[in-house]
Design an enzyme around this catalytic site. Sequence first.
Site, mmCIF file in Angstrom:
data_model
loop_
_atom_site.group_PDB
_atom_site.id
_atom_site.type_symbol
_atom_site.label_atom_id
_atom_site.label_comp_id
_atom_site.label_asym_id
_atom_site.label_seq_id
_atom_site.Cartn_x
_atom_site.Cartn_y
_atom_site.Cartn_z
ATOM 1 N N CYS A 197 0.972 -1.217 0.067
ATOM 2 C CA CYS A 197 0.041 -0.126 0.054
ATOM 3 C C CYS A 197 1.001 1.294 -0.147
ATOM 4 C CB CYS A 197 -0.876 0.010 1.373
ATOM 5 S SG CYS A 197 -1.834 -1.392 1.416
ATOM 6 N N GLU A 235 1.567 -3.494 -5.748
ATOM 7 C CA GLU A 235 0.495 -4.401 -5.491
ATOM 8 C C GLU A 235 -0.813 -3.898 -6.235
ATOM 9 O OE1 GLU A 235 0.349 -6.171 -1.856
ATOM 10 O OE2 GLU A 235 -2.021 -6.720 -2.101
#
Lengths: 791, 520
Positions: free
Chosen positions: B376, B410
């Site tokens: 994140c 990601e």
Amino acid sequence: MSKLSFRARALDAAKPLPIYRNRDLPDLNDCVSINRAVPQMPTGMEKEEESEHHLQRAISAQQVFREKKESMVIPVPEAESNITYYDRLYKGEFRIPKQLIHIQPFNLDNEQPDYDMDSEDETLLNRLNRKMEIKPLQFEMMMDRLEKASANQLVTLQEAKLLLNEDDYLLKSVYDYWVRKRKNCRGPSLTPQIKQESRDGSTNNDPYVAFRRRTEKMQTRKNRKNDEASYEKMLKLRREFSTAVTILEMIKRREKSKRELLHLTLEVVEKRYQMGDFGGEILNQVTIPRPEKCVYSSPISLPNGNRHKMESKTKRPHHISIKEESHFDFVRPKKKYQKKAKLEVFRQQSHTVHRSAINKSDIKQYDFHSSGEEDYPQVQSPASEPDEENDPDGMFGFRRKAGCQYYAPRVDQSDSLLWDYPELAGLRELRHRHCLTALSVPRRCVGLARRRVGRGGRVIMDRASSEHDRILKRLDPEAFASDPGNAGSDCPDSPVWTSASRSLPGKASSLGEILSNIKACRWRCFQPRPSQAKDGGDGSAWKKLGPTANGRPAEMVASLNTPKNTTSGGITEEQYQTHQQQLAQMQKQQLAQLQQKRPSQHASLPDRHNAQVPGTPDCVSKTLDSASAQFAASAVISAPGLGSSEANKDSRTHSANVNGIVQTSGTSKSLHSTSSTAPPPPAPVQLLRTTSGGGSNHLPVLCTGAPQSLPGAAHLNNASVVSPVNLHLSARASAPSPSALKLATVAATALERPPKVTPASAIGSMARENHEPERLALNGISETTVAMEVT
Amino acid sequence: MADNGDIIEGCRLPVLRKNQENEDEWPLAEILSVKEITGTKLYYVHYIDFNKRLDEWVTPDRLDVKKLQFPKKEAKTPSKNGLPGSRPSSPERDPVRKTLDLSLQTATAPSRGKTIPTTKRKAESLTLATPSPAGAVSSLPVSTETSQASVYPSMREGNAFSQKCKPRDDHEQLTSLTTNGTARRLMPSQPGRKRKANCGGTDEDSQDSSDGIPSAPRMTGSLVSDRSHDDIVTRMKNIECIELGRHRLKPWYFSPYPQELTALPILYLCEFCLKYLKSLKCLQRHLTKCNLRHPPGNEIYRKGTISFFEIDGRKNKTYSQNLCLLAKCFLDHKTLYYDTDPFLFYVMTEYDSKGFHIVGYFSKEKESTEDYNVACILTLPPYQRRGYGKLLIEFSYELSKVEGKTGTPEKPLSDLGLLSYRSYWSQTILEILMDLKPDNGERPQITINEISEITSVKKEDVISTLQYLNLINYYKGQYILTLSEDIVDGHDRAMLKRHLRIDPKCLHFTPKDWSKRGKW
């Protein structure tokens, strides 16, 4: 479109892409369609979101303007940064450290309460403060404890009392307040917590449950191989560790038994000492019923060397030599032994030997190279295999004679001589095989030598050359010359040693006595050896040495008769011949001596000595203690006398002899069994051969191999009694045995320079015997210990 | 139309909002929730085709009731779970969906509108739903009620709680919410649903569907959405405002702060340890006890006022969790389902005399099986659009360079994430291309792999950037890279504005081999 088929070729990431500026390629537009052939890469966004208005707008704006337009950015909820009370809230300043900040993760856990007081609490606090002083932190601590103590159920007042240990009033107020507040509280706790997962899985979909534990294993795909390999390694490791543990356990057990044995032995010795059982009679009586025990100890105890030493005790020179021995001793533990237990019995010694053997074997077994290897050779006799030592039933296994008492050799001490000797440091390699050997007849130290028993019981000295030969040779003669008694022993040793020996009490007198004894006895076993017992210094030491000395006599005996050594070629034909004669003489002598001795058993020493060595028995005995050679010789002689050549078998006589000897040595307190033959030194340099002239001391010392080593029979009245001799004679089989013994023969010369001779012999015998406790030798000793006296 | 009961969840109508130019506009919006405070009804609306972060509570006067569209009745029956994606369904698409739903899944919960942009996605979700046991329960027509009931309590709690917190909330609200709840109750219980299904992450989807584990999301990654994420609770922002240091932040998305704190007008965070407190008084008290003036980790980078701190999610759980809670307010796809153990957190701070103030952070899996070098990433709103995001990204690639790996963020990316990454990749790659000098008069050339190695940007991202920039052309039998004038100019201008850069020399970082450390 046909072009497209061309372009189907995929973009190769490894292929160089030339870089053009658009202006360089005016015809690029022709190729535009080609671009579509390149597969579109996914953006990485969720499709639904990708189509969102603001994003698309921003993207297209970027495409168009090649930079961000303020109006085209994606709108986000506003944020304000105008908290006015910030400075009041976050007080103080923080100076930036010069170094990068490093933090210890666990330092963060301080004892501060998690509970933070709110304004409601503040009101209460103010109220409470009217009656008593309570600080916010204190209050928070209380609340915090109450909170943490009550997970599902509120703590009761009683529990709270235990928990808080506060003034009753305060506690009550806070507790009540807390209960009230807790009941009004919306959440499960006054300190808001992230919702925890419940185990029944009911919270799996609860959006407010966060940070669940990962119960399943993380993917291990990557490391699966490693996992397997390491797992196997761990298994192996575990196995090995457990093996190690087992070994250590066993070692521990072994060492414990050893210690026990030692203590028992000590006890026995002390008891015997108290009982005055110096001759071992009582012990014998007690021991007979349980022969096995003896067997156990005896094999090791028998080595000639020990006996020799023992005998040496009785005589002064020997004493010195003994001292030397101990001094040289390099085997630490054994040394300690000696010091601790002054009155050690042979048996004990035997134990030590045995122990050492065990150690060796253990070492071998467990492959402890580092620690084991060095010791191993030292302790072990070169001639015999370690196994042999351990295994009494080996080819040359020692067979006990019923009724015979066997004493342990001082293996350790004899060995150590050279090693400790600083000058001889270089001799390391040779040390276990060879002993420093001195000849009495040609007064000189022949250097390193090893004794063997050759055919017909001849003692063969194998000489070994070493860098230190010079020193060695130089040493000996001087010693001989200066101090007859010490001669052999002194020479090789360091000044310390000599001094120690000199300092011995009664030395002077003993010397004289020895001389006289020798003359009287007409025996002389000359085998001056550098290595002597260290113990010499103290009277007590002497006593200790006694045991060591034991072995020697045997050695001497052995050496007396042994013919020339093959290796060194030391033994001359003459010697051989004389040897035969000697044998005969010895037997006679022995008989005679026996008879003489018998009358005086306890006082036998004097008698014996008288017989053998004319001199005052007592003094003699003392001196003799140290002087192994002479004593040994005498003992041996006596032994054979008893049982004729094989007479030793008779325990009684034997013991008697022993006693006699012991008594003499009684001062020294150590008992020496004549019967025990000292193990032959590994590397016999010279073969000393003593012939026992019937009643007269005429045991020529034969030095084979050594050029000068002549059977100085003429002046050597070596009465050195060599039990081995008998052995050899009787059983040649034994001859090959290690028992290359040096025989200190006291020759007629003994008269002239008796002191010299004796010490020398004593010295010589000392060390090596220890090394090689050989069954053969032992057997020989027991059976054939014959004291040979050379006129 | 009437303000009252007519406007219910699932209705669509134009709602007034101000755009960036402060102009009025009336985008279509969907009513997600209704509540009444002191006699005034408030409607939680989601603007169609706008990001969820712009969802808000609006007063009735902002609704253009005249254009109200009621949710299609059929839609109720088939919808598997309420809201499928991050955006609500558009009525127009309903028919398609409906038919599909009907064919595959006879009855589930009453659905409110649901957008299924692609049939594929729908099919996926359906297949997902069927195999899962939990899904089966809820998907059975008969079980509808029961499942509703089962889900209901949690909703109820929420309601009850909100009641408590806001005593003023009247019964009506409760009712309305209840209705609401009924309508969407089933959504959370639908395990098969995958919310972040396809953001280029089709693989992800199929993977998940294949493993058939309904109850728990997979444990790798930080963005894998958990199914519960889709329910109405998580669709709505639950924190009104967060005060952090000097800043007041309006959260964009749901974050699982303790439920009792969600009713607060302002949630106070300690600026340094990020502990959440219910009141300013509590914060004051906390600050007397909290000595932190920087993130509780090791500083691995410092240049000027910018520092980076590395925090181990296993060793410093409290901080990591607090950070995640805060971050979740601004990251739609972030999941907090599992603990923080397998992550490292790199917190970027700006120093002033008060201490090291958090600007943004990114998390990173200690071991990534998919070459992720960022899980994140977030720049806190007050610091956004000032180059910090790019700085964070640059830093993440510097770490990858030290590790000698290429990496990629990601997925899924958010809109802002995509823009930021694209911008970074573009600038990074263009920097390289423009710096290439002709070699011996030969035209400079470079392979994609080389670009990837130099930048630590994963090959796929290099390609996608080249495509996005339209640099790859096929010319005379081979692929070439062409730099157009506007690209070059645009790049030059952008680089002029980019003054915040990471200086690799200031990085003191030793990568650890986490695979050898037992479990994370």
